[in-house]
Design an enzyme around this catalytic site. Sequence first.
Site, short mmCIF file in Angstrom:
data_model
loop_
_atom_site.label_atom_id
_atom_site.label_comp_id
_atom_site.label_asym_id
_atom_site.label_seq_id
_atom_site.Cartn_x
_atom_site.Cartn_y
_atom_site.Cartn_z
N LYS A 227 0.75 -1.25 -0.11
CA LYS A 227 -0.02 0.07 0.09
C LYS A 227 0.93 1.33 -0.08
CE LYS A 227 -1.84 2.83 1.73
NZ LYS A 227 -1.86 4.57 1.31
N GLU B 239 9.53 1.42 10.86
CA GLU B 239 10.62 2.53 10.44
C GLU B 239 9.71 3.78 10.42
OE1 GLU B 239 13.74 1.86 10.02
OE2 GLU B 239 13.75 -0.07 9.22
N CYS C 16 13.28 10.72 6.83
CA CYS C 16 13.33 10.33 8.09
C CYS C 16 14.41 10.38 8.73
CB CYS C 16 12.77 8.96 8.04
SG CYS C 16 13.81 7.78 7.22
N GLU D 129 9.78 16.44 14.70
CA GLU D 129 10.14 16.20 13.43
C GLU D 129 9.44 17.35 12.56
OE1 GLU D 129 8.72 12.56 11.89
OE2 GLU D 129 10.57 12.03 10.59
P1 NAD Z 1 2.12 8.47 7.35
O1 NAD Z 1 2.23 7.57 8.56
O2 NAD Z 1 1.11 9.69 7.18
O3 NAD Z 1 1.72 7.56 6.05
C1 NAD Z 1 2.75 6.48 5.69
C2 NAD Z 1 1.75 5.39 5.09
O4 NAD Z 1 0.76 4.90 5.85
C3 NAD Z 1 1.14 6.02 3.70
O5 NAD Z 1 1.17 4.87 2.78
C4 NAD Z 1 -0.26 6.17 4.40
O6 NAD Z 1 -1.31 5.97 3.17
C5 NAD Z 1 -0.46 4.99 5.36
N1 NAD Z 1 -1.28 5.19 6.12
C6 NAD Z 1 -1.87 6.43 6.73
N2 NAD Z 1 -2.73 6.02 7.61
C7 NAD Z 1 -3.05 4.90 7.98
C8 NAD Z 1 -3.97 3.82 8.72
N3 NAD Z 1 -4.60 4.40 9.62
N4 NAD Z 1 -3.39 2.65 8.79
C9 NAD Z 1 -2.65 2.20 7.85
N5 NAD Z 1 -2.07 2.81 6.91
C10 NAD Z 1 -1.98 4.18 7.04
O7 NAD Z 1 3.51 9.32 6.93
P2 NAD Z 1 3.96 10.25 5.91
O8 NAD Z 1 3.44 11.63 6.45
O9 NAD Z 1 3.42 9.53 4.55
O10 NAD Z 1 5.48 9.94 5.82
C11 NAD Z 1 6.23 10.65 6.70
C12 NAD Z 1 6.83 10.08 7.96
O11 NAD Z 1 7.38 9.00 7.47
C13 NAD Z 1 7.80 10.72 8.96
O12 NAD Z 1 7.47 10.77 10.06
C14 NAD Z 1 9.15 10.06 8.60
O13 NAD Z 1 10.04 10.26 9.24
C15 NAD Z 1 8.69 8.76 8.48
N6 NAD Z 1 9.66 8.09 7.38
C16 NAD Z 1 10.24 6.94 7.99
C17 NAD Z 1 11.53 6.25 7.38
C18 NAD Z 1 12.29 5.05 8.12
O14 NAD Z 1 12.93 4.32 7.41
N7 NAD Z 1 12.42 5.27 9.36
C19 NAD Z 1 11.69 6.53 5.87
C20 NAD Z 1 10.90 7.28 5.41
C21 NAD Z 1 9.53 8.12 6.13
#
Ligand code: NAD
Length: 483
Positions: A177, A252, A286, A385
Site C-alpha cells: 500500500k 520504520e 526520516c 520532526e
Molecule cells: P504517514 O504515517 O502519514 O503515512 C505513511 C503510509 O501509511 C502511507 O502509505 C499512508 O497512506 C499510510 N497510512 C496512513 N494512515 C494509515 C492507517 N490508519 N493505517 C494504515 N496505513 C496508514 O507518514 P507520511 O507522512 O506519509 O511519511 C512521513 C513520515 O514517515 C515521517 O514521520 C518520516 O520520518 C517517516 N519515514 C520513516 C522512514 C524510516 O525508514 N524510518 C523512512 C521514510 C519516512
Amino acid sequence: MSTLPVHLHFIGHRRLPSASGETIPVIDPSDGQPYAAIARGTAAEVDLAVQAARRAFDEGAWGRMPAVERGRVLARACALVQEHADELAQIESRDCGKPLTQARNDVTAIARYFEFYAGAADKVGGQVLPYLPGYAVLADREPHGVTGHIIPWNYPLQIFGRSVGAALAAGNACVVKPAEDACLSLLRVAELLAEAGLPEGALNIVTGLGSEAGAALAAHPGLDHISFTGSPATGTRVAQAAAEHHVPVTLELGGKSPQVVFDDADLDAAVPVIVNAVVQNAGQTCSAGSRLLVQRGVHDALMERLAAAFAALRVGPAGADLACGPLIRASQLARVRQMVQEAREAGIAVAAEGRIEPDAPAGGYYFAPTLLRDVPPGHRIAQEEVFGPVLAAMPFADEAEAVALANGTRFGLVAGVWTRDGSRALRVARRMRCGQVFVNNYGAAGGVELPFGGVKSSGHGREKGIEGLLSFTRIKTIAIKHD
Ligand code: NAD
C-alpha cells in the site's frame, strides 16, 4: 467529467479499478495542479490482493521457485530498472516534487537494492543444532508467507527497494500500500518486475488512502508480517491493528537526528554534508540531520559558514533541478510554516534562509530552507520532526552535554559525529541511543548494505543489508529422532 489518466491497482499481474470506481487525484507539488488519478482502494481490493498473494505463495509458481531463480528475477528487474532509469526518474520527480538529480539517485538506489538482494537470495540458510544423542535438529529459515508493506511518499522507490526487494528475495508474496501522495513510480516498477519474470500474485499493489486501504491492510487477518514506514502516530495504529491477529511488525518511523560537531572537526568536510542532510528531498527525510549541536569553541565560525551556505540555496520546481524542490502537499507546507512561525514568536533567531525562485509556479508548495540558531533544546522545533528544510542549531560545552542533548528527544534513528579524535568518536558513537551513527560523514551515501532502523519512537526492527533480508524470514525448528 475528469479526463485525467487513471492509474489502476496492480493485483495478480492485472491492472484493476476499484469496485467502487472511485479515484483520487494526483497533484503535482511543483504547481499544485492535478495531472493524473489513482484508484481509491478499499478493504475489497486489499482482500483481493491478499488472496492473490496467498495463492502465489501456497499454490503458485512463486512458492515453488528455488531461491536462485528468485534472485535471477530480481537481477533482471535490476537491469530493467536501469534501462528505464530516465522514465522512472521523471515519474518520481514529478510525483514527489523531487529535483531530478535526487530522483535519479533514488532510481540508482532501487536498482542497487534489487542487485544486492538478487545476490543474497540463495545465500540465506538455517542451522543444524547440537542436541541430545539420537536427534538431528534443524533450525530452518523460511519466508513468513504473505507480507504487507505500507510505504510513505518521501522515497517511494528507495523504500520499496529495501522492503519489497528483501521480502521477495526471501520468498514472500507481497501486498503493498503505497502513499496516496506518491505511488506512480511503484506501479511502473511492478510492471517491470512482471516483465522480469516475477510470477503472478507474488507482488500486488493497492493504491488508496491510508485510512481506508492502509487501515484495511494493517487489519487483514491474512498477513504473516507487516513492514510499515511512516509517521510514529500511524505506526502505533498499524501495530495495534496487527496485534489483533498477532502479526509481527517492523516499524520504520520518524527522527530528529543530531549532527554533533566538536571543536576539532574538519569544517570544510562537515559544512556541505550538514547542509545536504537537512535540505535533501526538501528535508522530508526520516534520517534528516535536523538538529545541529556545536561545541562552543567552533560555534560562531561554523554558524557563519552554514549561514552563507543556507543563503545560497535555491528552491524551485522539481524540473528545475535546484537544491530544493517543493514540499509534498499544501498541508505539509502549512505545518512547516506554522512550526517555524512558532519558533520565531518564541524569540528563536533565524540565522539564514534560502530563496524561492521568483518564477516558481504560484500554486507550488515551496518553503525556503531555514537555519535557526541558539534553539532551546526543549523547544518543539528542537524536539519534533518538522519534515521540511529546517535546521535547529544549538551550542554545547563538553562531551557529556553533547551526548545528553543528542539523546534528549523521543526519537533515535541516526546521529552524526564530527571530530578528529578517534577515541572520542567511538566513545560518543557508542553512547548514542539510535540505530545508525556516522562519524565524519552522514548517511554513507545511502548504504544499501548497512542495517537501518530506530529505537524509541523511531521504531523497531531493521531493514537494509542482510539483517533486512533475515527480518523477512522466520525460524522453524525441526527435531528428528533417528535412534
Ligand atoms: P504517514 O504515517 O502519514 O503515512 C505513511 C503510509 O501509511 C502511507 O502509505 C499512508 O497512506 C499510510 N497510512 C496512513 N494512515 C494509515 C492507517 N490508519 N493505517 C494504515 N496505513 C496508514 O507518514 P507520511 O507522512 O506519509 O511519511 C512521513 C513520515 O514517515 C515521517 O514521520 C518520516 O520520518 C517517516 N519515514 C520513516 C522512514 C524510516 O525508514 N524510518 C523512512 C521514510 C519516512
